[in-house]
Design a protein around this motif. Sequence first.
Motif, PDB file in Angstrom:
ATOM      1  N   THR A  27     -12.768  67.903 -14.540  1.00  0.00           N
ATOM      2  CA  THR A  27     -12.885  66.736 -13.662  1.00  0.00           C
ATOM      3  C   THR A  27     -11.502  66.367 -13.124  1.00  0.00           C
ATOM      4  O   THR A  27     -10.567  66.180 -13.900  1.00  0.00           O
ATOM      5  N   PRO A  28     -11.349  66.246 -11.813  1.00  0.00           N
ATOM      6  CA  PRO A  28     -10.009  66.050 -11.244  1.00  0.00           C
ATOM      7  C   PRO A  28      -9.444  64.635 -11.396  1.00  0.00           C
ATOM      8  O   PRO A  28      -8.235  64.450 -11.278  1.00  0.00           O
ATOM      9  N   SER A  29     -10.288  63.642 -11.636  1.00  0.00           N
ATOM     10  CA  SER A  29      -9.797  62.264 -11.685  1.00  0.00           C
ATOM     11  C   SER A  29     -10.529  61.470 -12.758  1.00  0.00           C
ATOM     12  O   SER A  29     -11.741  61.637 -12.950  1.00  0.00           O
ATOM     13  N   ILE A  30      -9.787  60.610 -13.436  1.00  0.00           N
ATOM     14  CA  ILE A  30     -10.397  59.761 -14.463  1.00  0.00           C
ATOM     15  C   ILE A  30     -11.385  58.775 -13.852  1.00  0.00           C
ATOM     16  O   ILE A  30     -12.316  58.307 -14.517  1.00  0.00           O
ATOM     17  N   TRP A  31     -11.223  58.477 -12.560  1.00  0.00           N
ATOM     18  CA  TRP A  31     -12.125  57.525 -11.920  1.00  0.00           C
ATOM     19  C   TRP A  31     -13.536  58.090 -11.797  1.00  0.00           C
ATOM     20  O   TRP A  31     -14.518  57.336 -11.815  1.00  0.00           O
ATOM     21  N   ILE A  32     -13.665  59.390 -11.692  1.00  0.00           N
ATOM     22  CA  ILE A  32     -15.002  60.011 -11.699  1.00  0.00           C
ATOM     23  C   ILE A  32     -15.661  59.789 -13.050  1.00  0.00           C
ATOM     24  O   ILE A  32     -16.857  59.471 -13.137  1.00  0.00           O
ATOM     25  N   VAL A  33     -14.882  59.920 -14.113  1.00  0.00           N
ATOM     26  CA  VAL A  33     -15.406  59.675 -15.455  1.00  0.00           C
ATOM     27  C   VAL A  33     -15.849  58.224 -15.597  1.00  0.00           C
ATOM     28  O   VAL A  33     -16.900  57.930 -16.177  1.00  0.00           O
ATOM     29  N   PHE A  34     -15.062  57.302 -15.067  1.00  0.00           N
ATOM     30  CA  PHE A  34     -15.428  55.886 -15.151  1.00  0.00           C
ATOM     31  C   PHE A  34     -16.762  55.618 -14.450  1.00  0.00           C
ATOM     32  O   PHE A  34     -17.577  54.829 -14.942  1.00  0.00           O
ATOM     33  N   VAL A  35     -17.005  56.271 -13.319  1.00  0.00           N
ATOM     34  CA  VAL A  35     -18.271  56.090 -12.606  1.00  0.00           C
ATOM     35  C   VAL A  35     -19.437  56.620 -13.437  1.00  0.00           C
ATOM     36  O   VAL A  35     -20.487  55.972 -13.567  1.00  0.00           O
ATOM     37  N   ILE A  36     -19.269  57.790 -14.028  1.00  0.00           N
ATOM     38  CA  ILE A  36     -20.344  58.386 -14.832  1.00  0.00           C
ATOM     39  C   ILE A  36     -20.601  57.557 -16.087  1.00  0.00           C
ATOM     40  O   ILE A  36     -21.752  57.380 -16.508  1.00  0.00           O
ATOM     41  N   VAL A  37     -19.548  57.028 -16.687  1.00  0.00           N
ATOM     42  CA  VAL A  37     -19.712  56.182 -17.875  1.00  0.00           C
ATOM     43  C   VAL A  37     -20.458  54.894 -17.514  1.00  0.00           C
ATOM     44  O   VAL A  37     -21.295  54.404 -18.282  1.00  0.00           O
ATOM     45  N   LEU A  38     -20.168  54.334 -16.340  1.00  0.00           N
ATOM     46  CA  LEU A  38     -20.902  53.156 -15.890  1.00  0.00           C
ATOM     47  C   LEU A  38     -22.392  53.476 -15.751  1.00  0.00           C
ATOM     48  O   LEU A  38     -23.257  52.690 -16.165  1.00  0.00           O
ATOM     49  N   TRP A  39     -22.719  54.623 -15.176  1.00  0.00           N
ATOM     50  CA  TRP A  39     -24.105  55.079 -15.027  1.00  0.00           C
ATOM     51  C   TRP A  39     -24.758  55.249 -16.405  1.00  0.00           C
ATOM     52  O   TRP A  39     -25.907  54.878 -16.607  1.00  0.00           O
ATOM     53  N   GLU A  40     -24.010  55.801 -17.346  1.00  0.00           N
ATOM     54  CA  GLU A  40     -24.519  55.953 -18.710  1.00  0.00           C
ATOM     55  C   GLU A  40     -24.903  54.598 -19.303  1.00  0.00           C
ATOM     56  O   GLU A  40     -25.954  54.445 -19.932  1.00  0.00           O
ATOM     57  N   GLY A  41     -24.046  53.608 -19.104  1.00  0.00           N
ATOM     58  CA  GLY A  41     -24.343  52.267 -19.609  1.00  0.00           C
ATOM     59  C   GLY A  41     -25.548  51.638 -18.934  1.00  0.00           C
ATOM     60  O   GLY A  41     -26.351  50.955 -19.584  1.00  0.00           O
ATOM     61  N   LEU A  42     -25.694  51.863 -17.627  1.00  0.00           N
ATOM     62  CA  LEU A  42     -26.858  51.344 -16.908  1.00  0.00           C
ATOM     63  C   LEU A  42     -28.157  51.906 -17.487  1.00  0.00           C
ATOM     64  O   LEU A  42     -29.147  51.183 -17.640  1.00  0.00           O
ATOM     65  N   LEU A  43     -28.149  53.190 -17.819  1.00  0.00           N
ATOM     66  CA  LEU A  43     -29.346  53.813 -18.385  1.00  0.00           C
ATOM     67  C   LEU A  43     -29.673  53.245 -19.762  1.00  0.00           C
ATOM     68  O   LEU A  43     -30.831  52.929 -20.064  1.00  0.00           O
ATOM     69  N   GLY A  44     -28.658  53.117 -20.602  1.00  0.00           N
ATOM     70  CA  GLY A  44     -28.897  52.611 -21.948  1.00  0.00           C
ATOM     71  C   GLY A  44     -29.395  51.172 -21.955  1.00  0.00           C
ATOM     72  O   GLY A  44     -30.372  50.844 -22.636  1.00  0.00           O
ATOM     73  N   GLY A  45     -28.743  50.303 -21.196  1.00  0.00           N
ATOM     74  CA  GLY A  45     -29.175  48.914 -21.137  1.00  0.00           C
ATOM     75  C   GLY A  45     -30.539  48.761 -20.500  1.00  0.00           C
ATOM     76  O   GLY A  45     -31.353  47.942 -20.934  1.00  0.00           O
ATOM     77  N   GLY A  46     -30.817  49.571 -19.470  1.00  0.00           N
ATOM     78  CA  GLY A  46     -32.119  49.514 -18.811  1.00  0.00           C
ATOM     79  C   GLY A  46     -33.249  49.925 -19.726  1.00  0.00           C
ATOM     80  O   GLY A  46     -34.330  49.327 -19.717  1.00  0.00           O
ATOM     81  N   ALA A  47     -33.027  50.947 -20.537  1.00  0.00           N
ATOM     82  CA  ALA A  47     -34.058  51.386 -21.483  1.00  0.00           C
ATOM     83  C   ALA A  47     -34.368  50.291 -22.493  1.00  0.00           C
ATOM     84  O   ALA A  47     -35.534  50.034 -22.826  1.00  0.00           O
ATOM     85  N   TYR A  48     -33.350  49.616 -22.977  1.00  0.00           N
ATOM     86  CA  TYR A  48     -33.518  48.555 -23.981  1.00  0.00           C
ATOM     87  C   TYR A  48     -34.328  47.389 -23.427  1.00  0.00           C
ATOM     88  O   TYR A  48     -35.370  47.007 -23.959  1.00  0.00           O
ATOM     89  N   VAL A  49     -33.868  46.816 -22.328  1.00  0.00           N
ATOM     90  CA  VAL A  49     -34.502  45.588 -21.837  1.00  0.00           C
ATOM     91  C   VAL A  49     -35.897  45.858 -21.295  1.00  0.00           C
ATOM     92  O   VAL A  49     -36.821  45.048 -21.495  1.00  0.00           O
ATOM     93  N   ASN A  50     -36.106  46.997 -20.625  1.00  0.00           N
ATOM     94  CA  ASN A  50     -37.436  47.288 -20.095  1.00  0.00           C
ATOM     95  C   ASN A  50     -38.449  47.574 -21.193  1.00  0.00           C
ATOM     96  O   ASN A  50     -39.633  47.253 -21.050  1.00  0.00           O
ATOM     97  N   THR A  51     -38.004  48.161 -22.295  1.00  0.00           N
ATOM     98  CA  THR A  51     -38.903  48.398 -23.418  1.00  0.00           C
ATOM     99  C   THR A  51     -39.426  47.083 -23.982  1.00  0.00           C
ATOM    100  O   THR A  51     -40.637  46.887 -24.147  1.00  0.00           O
ATOM    101  N   PHE A  52     -38.534  46.152 -24.280  1.00  0.00           N
ATOM    102  CA  PHE A  52     -38.961  44.906 -24.920  1.00  0.00           C
ATOM    103  C   PHE A  52     -39.656  43.961 -23.942  1.00  0.00           C
ATOM    104  O   PHE A  52     -40.559  43.218 -24.331  1.00  0.00           O
ATOM    105  N   TYR A  53     -39.253  44.000 -22.683  1.00  0.00           N
ATOM    106  CA  TYR A  53     -39.948  43.177 -21.692  1.00  0.00           C
ATOM    107  C   TYR A  53     -41.374  43.670 -21.487  1.00  0.00           C
ATOM    108  O   TYR A  53     -42.313  42.877 -21.370  1.00  0.00           O
ATOM    109  N   ARG A  54     -41.542  44.984 -21.472  1.00  0.00           N
ATOM    110  CA  ARG A  54     -42.877  45.560 -21.352  1.00  0.00           C
ATOM    111  C   ARG A  54     -43.738  45.178 -22.563  1.00  0.00           C
ATOM    112  O   ARG A  54     -44.914  44.844 -22.417  1.00  0.00           O
ATOM    113  N   MET A  55     -43.153  45.199 -23.743  1.00  0.00           N
ATOM    114  CA  MET A  55     -43.886  44.807 -24.949  1.00  0.00           C
ATOM    115  C   MET A  55     -44.320  43.348 -24.889  1.00  0.00           C
ATOM    116  O   MET A  55     -45.412  42.993 -25.338  1.00  0.00           O
ATOM    117  N   SER A  56     -43.462  42.492 -24.352  1.00  0.00           N
ATOM    118  CA  SER A  56     -43.795  41.065 -24.283  1.00  0.00           C
ATOM    119  C   SER A  56     -45.003  40.812 -23.395  1.00  0.00           C
ATOM    120  O   SER A  56     -45.684  39.795 -23.538  1.00  0.00           O
TER     121      SER A  56
END
Length: 467
Positions: free
Chosen positions: A389-418
């Motif tokens: 990877t040529p730039s650390i900023w690309i890694v920062f973007v992918i890490v942000l996407w990783e966090g979006l997926l993890g948080g989205g899975a959590y909240v949508n699971t419990f909201y769906r259960m409710s």
Amino acid sequence: MHKQLKVFNQRKRIVYNQLSTKDEVELELWPDSQSSEILSSSMSPSKEQEAGDSDSTHQPQVLVAPPGAAHGRRNDRSLWRDLTAYWILGLCNNYGYVVMLSAAHDIIAQFNDETEDDSADGGAGRQCHLVSTGAILLADVLPSLFVKMLMPFFPFWVNIRIGLAVAFSAAGFLLVGFANAEWMALLGVIITSASSGIGETTFLAYSSHFNKNVISTWSSGTGGAGVIGSLSYATLRSLDVSPRDTMLIMLIFPVIEALSFWLLLRRPQILPVSTVESTEELISDDKPLVGFKEKLLYIKQLFKYMLPLALVYFFEYFINQGLFELVFFENSVLDKAAQYRWLNVDYQIGVFISRSSVNVFQLNKIWLMSIFQFINVAYFLTEVIWFYTPSIWIVFVIVLWEGLLGGGAYVNTFYRMSKEISPERRQFAMAMVVQSDSYGIALAGFLAIPVHNAICGLPAPTRTLTW
């Protein structure tokens, strides 16, 4: 029978979908003198006649009030207390957990000589510890997992549980802050983990007594814990505040947690009925789960929620605790330890955004997020081996996407259960499904250690392309 109406208790809010497809109404006991007038204005003639016939046989009289009635407005004015309290409780409950993961690199480093670590790596040129941050992850998640497994089968003594959670949280910060040996620091991490597990199972189960939107504010608060926890730790360390003083400053959060639960959050008087999609769902035949065997048999119905969430968190934490420490850009203004801390901050920002988004965007297909998270694993695994990877900023973007997926899975699971699980069973279901992320995290911690150490033994590549 679609003409039936189920009333659970006096002065209890329910949703009655029979007036029209979209209409929602509230029922409450009112003086007889006020009933006929409001009934007449709210119901069609045929339904009014049915209501009049039932008055002679059912006491006390039930009022059908439109959503804009005074009682509804009065409830809305008080609802902010529950929503705010659950946001703060989510923040404080997960804060210590996040801080311990953010401090994982420093906790290991303070008890290990960096020079010795480099020689132990076989002179490969990679700057990494043979004891990976996955060891801290296991200390931070296994006690929580153990607590989560047991809690659903114990009496729901909410005040005792929260008292323990607050006390353990404070004790964890003190032990890590004053640690003079590695075992003492790990004990502090373990106690903090137990505090988080007690709090999460209790608060999510307790949410079945409140408006279903407390699930979204709780999830947002836990996401906020990620941002505030990782950012506060990274900032204090950047300002050269000592690890001990950093942990002592963070003792304010157990205090805030106690005040929010016992002073801000209202005590539920009755079990409210959540908004439902149909009259059939309202007239539910589900009975509360009684006994160990009945609860155990019910768990298989929860697998559709548990498995996708566990997979998302397995991939996510394999990246965070097995591979993050191996990501290194030599020409960055951040040193290696700072890169690790700020990657964690970036990840937690993504988690916070997605956990706060459920009222705007919902996704029921959690398995899609597990597929995307697996793609992230493939990227990071190849990146730490070949450094392409040529730039650390690309890694920062992918890490942000990783966090979006993890948080989205959590909240949508419990909201769906409710929405999908009946109130009678929701308390136990919430306490069970919340374990699934810990299963994934624990498995990731075990796998991260050997994978991390194997990559540490490889020769360090040269990053030939840089921006």
